[in-house]
Design a protein around this motif. Structure first.
Motif, PDB file in Angstrom:
ATOM      1  N   GLN A 152     -23.686  20.683 -18.455  1.00  0.00           N
ATOM      2  CA  GLN A 152     -22.763  22.062 -18.077  1.00  0.00           C
ATOM      3  C   GLN A 152     -21.640  22.702 -19.403  1.00  0.00           C
ATOM      4  O   GLN A 152     -21.472  23.857 -18.885  1.00  0.00           O
ATOM      5  CB  GLN A 152     -22.064  21.463 -16.455  1.00  0.00           C
ATOM      6  CG  GLN A 152     -23.167  22.130 -15.329  1.00  0.00           C
ATOM      7  CD  GLN A 152     -21.947  21.600 -13.883  1.00  0.00           C
ATOM      8  OE1 GLN A 152     -21.489  20.904 -14.305  1.00  0.00           O
ATOM      9  NE2 GLN A 152     -23.012  21.246 -13.443  1.00  0.00           N
ATOM     10  N   LYS A 163     -24.182  15.260 -16.655  1.00  0.00           N
ATOM     11  CA  LYS A 163     -24.222  16.652 -15.807  1.00  0.00           C
ATOM     12  C   LYS A 163     -22.958  17.566 -16.545  1.00  0.00           C
ATOM     13  O   LYS A 163     -23.227  18.657 -16.747  1.00  0.00           O
ATOM     14  CB  LYS A 163     -23.928  16.115 -14.077  1.00  0.00           C
ATOM     15  CG  LYS A 163     -24.249  18.066 -13.129  1.00  0.00           C
ATOM     16  CD  LYS A 163     -24.437  17.861 -12.141  1.00  0.00           C
ATOM     17  CE  LYS A 163     -24.663  19.170 -11.541  1.00  0.00           C
ATOM     18  NZ  LYS A 163     -24.938  19.265 -10.452  1.00  0.00           N
ATOM     19  N   MET A 164     -21.751  16.701 -16.389  1.00  0.00           N
ATOM     20  CA  MET A 164     -20.724  17.198 -16.189  1.00  0.00           C
ATOM     21  C   MET A 164     -20.741  18.016 -17.984  1.00  0.00           C
ATOM     22  O   MET A 164     -20.651  18.706 -18.310  1.00  0.00           O
ATOM     23  CB  MET A 164     -19.730  16.913 -17.112  1.00  0.00           C
ATOM     24  CG  MET A 164     -18.455  17.646 -16.896  1.00  0.00           C
ATOM     25  SD  MET A 164     -16.953  15.751 -16.275  1.00  0.00           S
ATOM     26  CE  MET A 164     -17.544  15.284 -17.864  1.00  0.00           C
ATOM     27  N   SER A 203     -21.877   3.370 -14.560  1.00  0.00           N
ATOM     28  CA  SER A 203     -20.610   4.432 -13.520  1.00  0.00           C
ATOM     29  C   SER A 203     -19.960   4.705 -15.033  1.00  0.00           C
ATOM     30  O   SER A 203     -19.815   4.091 -15.932  1.00  0.00           O
ATOM     31  CB  SER A 203     -19.642   4.315 -13.095  1.00  0.00           C
ATOM     32  OG  SER A 203     -18.631   2.908 -13.155  1.00  0.00           O
ATOM     33  N   SER A 228     -10.420   8.723 -14.907  1.00  0.00           N
ATOM     34  CA  SER A 228     -10.821   9.189 -13.767  1.00  0.00           C
ATOM     35  C   SER A 228     -12.418   9.004 -14.164  1.00  0.00           C
ATOM     36  O   SER A 228     -13.017   8.504 -14.800  1.00  0.00           O
ATOM     37  CB  SER A 228     -11.179  10.810 -13.887  1.00  0.00           C
ATOM     38  OG  SER A 228     -11.808  11.268 -14.608  1.00  0.00           O
ATOM     39  N   ASN A 229     -13.033   8.165 -12.447  1.00  0.00           N
ATOM     40  CA  ASN A 229     -14.748   7.620 -12.736  1.00  0.00           C
ATOM     41  C   ASN A 229     -14.976   8.294 -11.795  1.00  0.00           C
ATOM     42  O   ASN A 229     -15.022   9.394 -10.744  1.00  0.00           O
ATOM     43  CB  ASN A 229     -14.461   5.998 -12.219  1.00  0.00           C
ATOM     44  CG  ASN A 229     -13.242   4.945 -12.575  1.00  0.00           C
ATOM     45  OD1 ASN A 229     -11.732   4.954 -12.150  1.00  0.00           O
ATOM     46  ND2 ASN A 229     -14.132   3.896 -13.077  1.00  0.00           N
ATOM     47  N   MET A 230     -16.525   8.296 -13.027  1.00  0.00           N
ATOM     48  CA  MET A 230     -17.594   9.009 -12.025  1.00  0.00           C
ATOM     49  C   MET A 230     -18.632   7.822 -11.820  1.00  0.00           C
ATOM     50  O   MET A 230     -19.058   7.760 -13.064  1.00  0.00           O
ATOM     51  CB  MET A 230     -17.742  10.692 -12.232  1.00  0.00           C
ATOM     52  CG  MET A 230     -18.096  10.757 -13.807  1.00  0.00           C
ATOM     53  SD  MET A 230     -17.618  12.481 -15.023  1.00  0.00           S
ATOM     54  CE  MET A 230     -16.002  12.716 -14.401  1.00  0.00           C
ATOM     55  N   SER A 231     -20.070   8.694 -11.332  1.00  0.00           N
ATOM     56  CA  SER A 231     -21.412   7.965 -11.973  1.00  0.00           C
ATOM     57  C   SER A 231     -21.617   8.616 -12.821  1.00  0.00           C
ATOM     58  O   SER A 231     -21.450  10.106 -13.428  1.00  0.00           O
ATOM     59  CB  SER A 231     -22.316   8.211 -11.099  1.00  0.00           C
ATOM     60  OG  SER A 231     -22.686   9.718 -10.912  1.00  0.00           O
ATOM     61  N   LYS A 232     -22.926   7.699 -13.866  1.00  0.00           N
ATOM     62  CA  LYS A 232     -23.389   8.464 -15.539  1.00  0.00           C
ATOM     63  C   LYS A 232     -24.067   9.252 -15.236  1.00  0.00           C
ATOM     64  O   LYS A 232     -24.326  10.519 -15.810  1.00  0.00           O
ATOM     65  CB  LYS A 232     -24.319   7.556 -15.808  1.00  0.00           C
ATOM     66  CG  LYS A 232     -24.721   7.790 -17.000  1.00  0.00           C
ATOM     67  CD  LYS A 232     -26.485   6.744 -17.493  1.00  0.00           C
ATOM     68  CE  LYS A 232     -27.423   6.772 -16.968  1.00  0.00           C
ATOM     69  NZ  LYS A 232     -28.607   6.125 -17.410  1.00  0.00           N
ATOM     70  N   ASP A 233     -24.661   9.539 -14.486  1.00  0.00           N
ATOM     71  CA  ASP A 233     -25.641  10.806 -13.576  1.00  0.00           C
ATOM     72  C   ASP A 233     -24.533  12.195 -13.889  1.00  0.00           C
ATOM     73  O   ASP A 233     -24.743  13.726 -13.907  1.00  0.00           O
ATOM     74  CB  ASP A 233     -26.411  11.246 -12.472  1.00  0.00           C
ATOM     75  CG  ASP A 233     -27.698  10.351 -12.771  1.00  0.00           C
ATOM     76  OD1 ASP A 233     -27.831   9.496 -13.854  1.00  0.00           O
ATOM     77  OD2 ASP A 233     -28.278   9.512 -11.994  1.00  0.00           O
ATOM     78  N   GLU A 234     -23.106  12.234 -12.785  1.00  0.00           N
ATOM     79  CA  GLU A 234     -22.563  13.144 -12.643  1.00  0.00           C
ATOM     80  C   GLU A 234     -21.871  13.362 -14.204  1.00  0.00           C
ATOM     81  O   GLU A 234     -21.078  14.816 -14.601  1.00  0.00           O
ATOM     82  CB  GLU A 234     -21.214  12.686 -12.059  1.00  0.00           C
ATOM     83  CG  GLU A 234     -21.979  12.833 -10.740  1.00  0.00           C
ATOM     84  CD  GLU A 234     -20.653  12.110  -9.501  1.00  0.00           C
ATOM     85  OE1 GLU A 234     -20.447  12.642  -8.237  1.00  0.00           O
ATOM     86  OE2 GLU A 234     -19.900  11.247 -10.241  1.00  0.00           O
ATOM     87  N   PHE A 235     -21.739  12.239 -15.121  1.00  0.00           N
ATOM     88  CA  PHE A 235     -21.020  12.411 -15.950  1.00  0.00           C
ATOM     89  C   PHE A 235     -21.630  13.586 -17.662  1.00  0.00           C
ATOM     90  O   PHE A 235     -21.782  14.385 -17.739  1.00  0.00           O
ATOM     91  CB  PHE A 235     -21.118  11.608 -17.075  1.00  0.00           C
ATOM     92  CG  PHE A 235     -20.198  11.212 -18.809  1.00  0.00           C
ATOM     93  CD1 PHE A 235     -19.127  12.368 -18.789  1.00  0.00           C
ATOM     94  CD2 PHE A 235     -20.640  10.020 -19.492  1.00  0.00           C
ATOM     95  CE1 PHE A 235     -18.386  11.721 -20.150  1.00  0.00           C
ATOM     96  CE2 PHE A 235     -20.443  10.248 -20.085  1.00  0.00           C
ATOM     97  CZ  PHE A 235     -19.028  11.388 -20.865  1.00  0.00           C
TER      98      PHE A 235
END
Length: 602
Positions: free
Chosen positions: A595, A591-592, A570, A582-589
């Motif tokens: 985008q 993807k963001m 993450s 703010s924390n997020m998974s690597k994949d979410e990061f």
């Protein structure tokens, strides 16, 4: 409000001149209108000159015009004047204002002026450019100067002013002449307007692209290489490369074809185009095999030859050619200013060959392109139509018809525009795009120029629907103007905080400790495959210091990596303004980020 002048047929006259010449017109009042400010600033320039003369009795004066950024006076004194001397001059100006001196106009003969200023070489230089037999002077107290006006009736009206900087200037703008001193200033009738302007100057100083360019390591200048020749450092080259890529795709989807012309052409080409006769002083020349060549100041001649390389049918029109064309123009040493005025720059240049019936359609499409790009960078903008300049090719019928065609096209779409009289290119009228930055300054960038002269000179023809040759219309078009100038403006507009899509470094990873560096490198490599640039701050400093260092780089995103992030694959994304995470998974990061990149289309 007190009357200070007369506006007649677009010309500003002060009250004394209007009375002497029996001129009637609209009354100009002291109300901060452009016309009233021109009168005020001209008088403030004279008051500054009077203050300089009282402080430096040996001073000799050249000219003191009103300019876009206020006013200036060119003069010569025996001692060196710097910005530290400006408060002293301002203080003397305030004393003069308080004396409430009447400003008086009087006429005299050329012979009397020549005798009066016989020992003043600067005034003699001014007189060389004036052919009138009857001349006017303006006098206030012990100070007088050769001047056409317009001026205020009295120095008491000059209250809200500020001297902004000292510069060097070549006498008469010719770098072969001696360097003399120039002081710039600004004036308003209203104290609040002045204070707002001073605040804008202070903000502009913080945003100066030369200062930010050094801090962010974007570009550099080196006297050993030569003035006006920027060196693009890795950060700046990355930023520029992303801007070029963004624009490249935007051109291709709009039907433009990439081309490239040589940077040096035989002088015969520049003679046919008219550049040799009308633009030679701005060009560089060399001789090869006893043949004179000119280094290109523009890309149009090369693009005409590319258009002519094959037979073109009317069905192929409009034909759109674009190039990131490197050009060279001779700028005076004193005119150079960071990326804003350089001797080598790259235009986002395009030339569109079309029929006369297609001109409107092409103009509309170009203006849509302009709107799309400037909206991406949050720029507001204005449009001006620039008309026939003093040095021009082509007859009056061509200029009138083409200028009217441009205005009709803009009127048809309900597009508001101003008029820049005499501001056209020497080969045709143009539409100029003036962008407004975050602190309200106006910059000339893009341009659209309709040209039937060069296609005629170079016989740039297409085959019409009757199988006959017909002359194409050529539309010159740049949206940024130049990458150098636009990047300088954008740097100041966003104070070095570039949009994610073009930021030279988009992410900074801050590993908490050495065991977390490997994960940072893994993320960095993966991001490169998505064409996203990042840096790793793993230097031998405390975590807090490294975070502060990252924040000073004005990057869009800072990511802190520790045990939890490594273990969970993450990221901890840090908001550098709110100083929150703010924390997020690597994949979410990932993807963001993708985008954001994909959403930044022109």
């Amino acid at each position: 409000m007190e009357p200070i002048g007369i506006l007649s047929d677009g010309q500003i006259y002060d009250l004394q001149t209007a009375e002497a010449l029996n001129i009637q017109g609209d009354v100009i009042k002291a109300d901060n209108s452009p016309e009233s400010l021109e009168i005020l600033r001209h008088s403030c320039a004279h008051m500054m000159a009077q203050a300089i003369k009282e402080l430096y009795p040996e001073a000799k004066f050249f000219v003191g015009p009103v300019v876009k950024e206020g006013f200036y006076y060119d003069f010569k004194v025996e001692s060196k004047i710097t910005d530290e001397d400006l408060p002293k001059i301002e203080k003397k100006m305030k004393e003069i204002a308080n004396r409430k001196l009447p400003i008086q106009r009087y006429e005299t003969t050329r012979e009397e002026i020549l005798e009066k200023f016989a020992k003043d070489e600067l005034k003699q230089a001014v007189l060389q450019n004036i052919t009138d037999d009857t001349l006017t002077l303006y006098k206030q107290g012990d100070f007088e100067d050769l001047c056409r006006g317009p001026h205020l009736p009295n120095t008491r009206m000059i209250r809200a002013f500020k001297l902004t900087r000292v510069a060097g200037a070549y006498l008469g703008g010719d770098e072969k002449n001696e360097m003399i001193t120039r002081i710039y200033g600004i004036a308003f009738f209203d104290k609040k307007e002045l204070n707002d302007y001073i605040r804008m100057l202070e903000e502009a100083k913080k945003r100066d692209h030369r200062k930010l360019g050094a801090e962010l390591e974007l570009f550099a200048f080196n006297d050993d290489i030569g003035a006006g020749l920027p060196l693009w450092l890795p950060n700046g080259a990355r930023l520029r490369g992303k801007l070029e890529k963004l624009l490249y795709k935007a051109h291709r989807v709009r039907g433009y074809e990439p081309v490239r012309g040589p940077e040096i052409l035989k002088s015969d080409m520049w003679k046919i185009s008219g550049h040799y006769q009308n633009y030679k002083e701005n060009m560089y020349f060399t001789t090869i095999d006893e043949q004179e060549y000119g280094i290109k100041p523009m890309n149009c001649v090369g693009h005409i030859q590319i258009f002519k390389n094959s037979i073109v049918s009317y069905k192929d029109l409009p034909k759109k050619l674009f190039e990131y064309g490197v050009v060279h123009r001779h700028e005076m040493s004193g005119a150079m200013h960071g990326l804003f005025r350089v001797r080598e720059f790259t235009q986002d240049d395009a030339h569109i060959f079309c029929t006369q019936d297609q001109i409107k359609e092409v103009i509309f499409e170009v203006l849509e392109f302009v709107d799309s790009l400037l909206n991406l960078f949050d720029f507001k903008y204005e449009i001006e139509v620039s008309t026939k300049p003093e040095k021009a090719i082509g007859d009056d019928i061509f200029w009138e018809k083409t200028t009217k065609g441009i205005m009709d096209a803009l009127d048809e779409k309900g597009i508001n525009y101003g008029i820049d009289e005499g501001g056209g290119a020497f080969y045709g009228p143009k539409i100029d795009i003036k962008i407004l930055d975050a602190i309200g300054r106006k910059w000339q960038c893009g341009t659209v120029q309709v040209d039937m002269n060069l296609p005629s000179r170079f016989e740039a023809d297409y085959i019409n629907d009757k199988g006959e040759k017909e002359q194409a219309v050529m539309i010159h078009r740049a949206i940024l103007g130049s990458f150098e100038r636009f990047i300088g403006i954008l740097t100041e507009h966003c104070a070095g905080e570039f949009p994610f899509v073009i930021a030279p470094t988009q992410v900074i990873f801050v590993p908490i400790a050495q065991p977390h560096v490997e994960y940072a490198k893994e993320l960095q490599k993966e991001l490169l495959y998505d064409e996203i640039d990042s840096e790793i701050y793993d230097m031998n400093e405390s975590l807090n210091k490294r975070i502060r260092m990252a924040e000073k780089k004005r990057v869009p995103m800072i990511v802190v990596l520790g045990d939890e992030e490594v273990e969970n694959k993450s990221v901890a994304l840090r908001n550098r303004r709110k100083r929150e995470q703010s924390n997020m998974s690597k994949d979410e990061f990932f993807k963001m980020l993708n985008q954001i990149n994909s959403g930044s289309k022109i």
